[in-house]
Design a protein around this motif. Structure first.
Motif, PDB file in Angstrom:
ATOM      1  N   GLU A   1      -6.170   0.861  -4.890  1.00  0.00           N
ATOM      2  CA  GLU A   1      -7.530   1.107  -4.420  1.00  0.00           C
ATOM      3  C   GLU A   1      -8.005  -0.018  -3.503  1.00  0.00           C
ATOM      4  OE1 GLU A   1     -10.240   2.382  -7.750  1.00  0.00           O
ATOM      5  OE2 GLU A   1      -8.418   1.966  -8.915  1.00  0.00           O
ATOM      6  N   ARG A   2      -7.529  -1.230  -3.765  1.00  0.00           N
ATOM      7  CA  ARG A   2      -7.998  -2.381  -3.015  1.00  0.00           C
ATOM      8  C   ARG A   2      -6.880  -3.411  -2.907  1.00  0.00           C
ATOM      9  NH1 ARG A   2     -13.371  -4.586  -5.322  1.00  0.00           N
ATOM     10  NH2 ARG A   2     -14.162  -2.915  -3.971  1.00  0.00           N
TER      11      ARG A   2
ATOM     12  N   ALA B   1      -2.657   5.852   2.655  1.00  0.00           N
ATOM     13  CA  ALA B   1      -2.547   4.462   2.198  1.00  0.00           C
ATOM     14  C   ALA B   1      -3.375   3.538   3.082  1.00  0.00           C
ATOM     15  CB  ALA B   1      -1.085   4.014   2.199  1.00  0.00           C
TER      16      ALA B   1
ATOM     17  N   ALA C   1       0.829  -1.213   0.000  1.00  0.00           N
ATOM     18  CA  ALA C   1       0.000   0.000   0.000  1.00  0.00           C
ATOM     19  C   ALA C   1       0.860   1.257   0.000  1.00  0.00           C
ATOM     20  CB  ALA C   1      -0.936  -0.015   1.209  1.00  0.00           C
TER      21      ALA C   1
ATOM     22  N   CYS D   1      -6.887   2.206   2.017  1.00  0.00           N
ATOM     23  CA  CYS D   1      -7.030   1.144   1.028  1.00  0.00           C
ATOM     24  C   CYS D   1      -8.059   0.119   1.501  1.00  0.00           C
ATOM     25  CB  CYS D   1      -5.671   0.480   0.807  1.00  0.00           C
ATOM     26  SG  CYS D   1      -5.706  -1.009  -0.174  1.00  0.00           S
TER      27      CYS D   1
END
Length: 395
Positions: A327-328, A358, A321, A361
């Protein structure tokens, strides 16, 4: 590529055609306007790309029964004709082969498993060939050609050359698997790292669909990671991008088979958990099922083994991250069977180690059976078929 009754070439040889086809495959049915927007192409470029694909039957106009609900959408839609071609996918584990037959949309038609008592390349190839012949018999019931075979293997895999450089779980070094399998089966073959292949399937058909940046972290025998950055699966210059299993999170930790100490995998991989469980509990623990049972039964020290593993995984995910800002992050793998034992530690360690935004996320757990890994191998074969990737299984 060897001429066989199965092999068939994708009819469009331009990057634009591959982009449009992939956009429709992942998000379709789509209007031409939407396909162009997703592929970043002009209307004229889309029209030029679509024409040969429609003529060859790889794309069709109008929605089908499997189309997603599209209230208010115009009727002029383009979709992938999933029945136009078939693909095979094989996932190789240390003790088993899992194989699937899919259509062009990577929908599984048939799945088969076969034990793997001998991990040497020759016996493994023979077992793969037997499974392929079994699935080809099912494919023969359809008029669609079998356009490719994907094989997914853990370790250091050079997809461009089709070579397994090193697989610790199979004890393979420099095995030209794509060429060997192509010679054995008569099919075009793509060999890919198993997590990277699964990432392709998640990007096109799973929890990563529609996301430009995401990571897939797999927990089990090893700790793997697939990366999608700006819409592309990242392999890196040497094919080992995303190896968070070998990120050092405890320099004073246990030795890892890679030669370092305190890697995520050396703490959270299944063999590491079993070894630590034996040492902590002084029990004869032979597998992860026993280790899970000891932790759930409250045996002193057992739960802490999983908590330590969760902390290592959380730190590894935070590293991803912090570096990429996805994003995921999707967590999957056979190790999720014990997720309740270390979920809190993964989240806590991730939140602590992730820098700034971060930490926002989305961390999603997604249990997937091994058939989905085989489907990932088929997705890798579909990807090679669409893009005409060179060097993947010259027959």
């Amino acid at each position: 590529m060897r001429s066989t009754p199965h092999a068939e070439a994708f009819p469009a040889h331009t990057p634009a055609a591959a982009q449009v086809f992939t956009a429709v495959l992942s998000h379709g049915p789509l209007t031409r306007l939407e396909a162009g927007r997703r592929a970043g192409l002009s209307a004229a470029a889309v029209t030029k790309a679509v024409r040969p694909l429609l003529a060859a039957g790889y794309l069709a106009e109008g929605a089908d029964d499997d189309a997603r609900p599209t209230p208010g959408r115009p009727a002029a839609l383009v979709r992938v004709n999933g029945e136009r071609a078939l693909f095979l996918g094989v996932k190789v584990t240390g003790g088993e082969l899992i194989a699937v037959l899919t259509d062009l949309c990577c929908r599984i038609r048939v799945a088969r498993r076969r034990p793997l008592p001998d991990r040497a390349p020759g016996p493994v190839l023979a077992s793969i060939a037997e499974l392929v012949q079994e699935l080809l018999a099912h494919a023969a019931e359809s008029d669609a050609p079998v356009a490719g075979l994907g094989i997914a293997v853990s370790g250091d895999v050079d997809r461009a050359e089709g070579v397994v450089r090193y697989s610790p779980f199979l004890d393979w070094r420099d095995v030209p698997l794509a060429d060997l399998a192509a010679t054995t089966t008569g099919l075009p073959v793509t060999v890919d790292h198993d997590v990277r292949a699964l990432t392709v399937a998640e990007q096109w058909f799973g929890a990563g669909a529609g996301l430009a940046d995401f990571a897939l972290v797999t927990v089990g025998t090893g700790i793997g990671c697939g990366l999608v950055v700006h819409g592309r699966v990242v392999a890196g210059a040497h094919g080992v991008a995303g190896e968070i299993g070998h990120v050092v999170v405890d320099p004073a930790g246990p030795a890892c088979h890679c030669g370092n100490r305190g890697c995520v995998e050396a703490i959270a991989g299944e063999s590491a958990i079993v070894a630590r469980m034996r040492a902590v509990t002084d029990r004869h623990v032979t597998g992860v099922t026993q280790a899970v049972a000891l932790a759930r039964d409250g045996v002193p020290g057992a739960r802490e083994v999983y908590e330590r593993a969760g902390e290592a995984i959380g730190r590894g995910i935070a590293t991803v991250a912090n570096l990429l800002g996805p994003e995921r992050v999707i967590i999957s793998g056979e190790g999720l069977a014990a997720y309740d034992l270390f979920a809190d530690q993964i989240r806590r360690a991730f939140t602590t180690a992730a820098f700034g935004s971060a930490a926002r996320c989305d961390v999603l757990t997604r249990p997937l059976p091994f058939e989905e890994w085989a489907r990932g191998a088929a997705a890798a074969a579909i990807q090679s078929f669409i893009t005409h990737t060179p060097g993947t299984g010259q027959g």
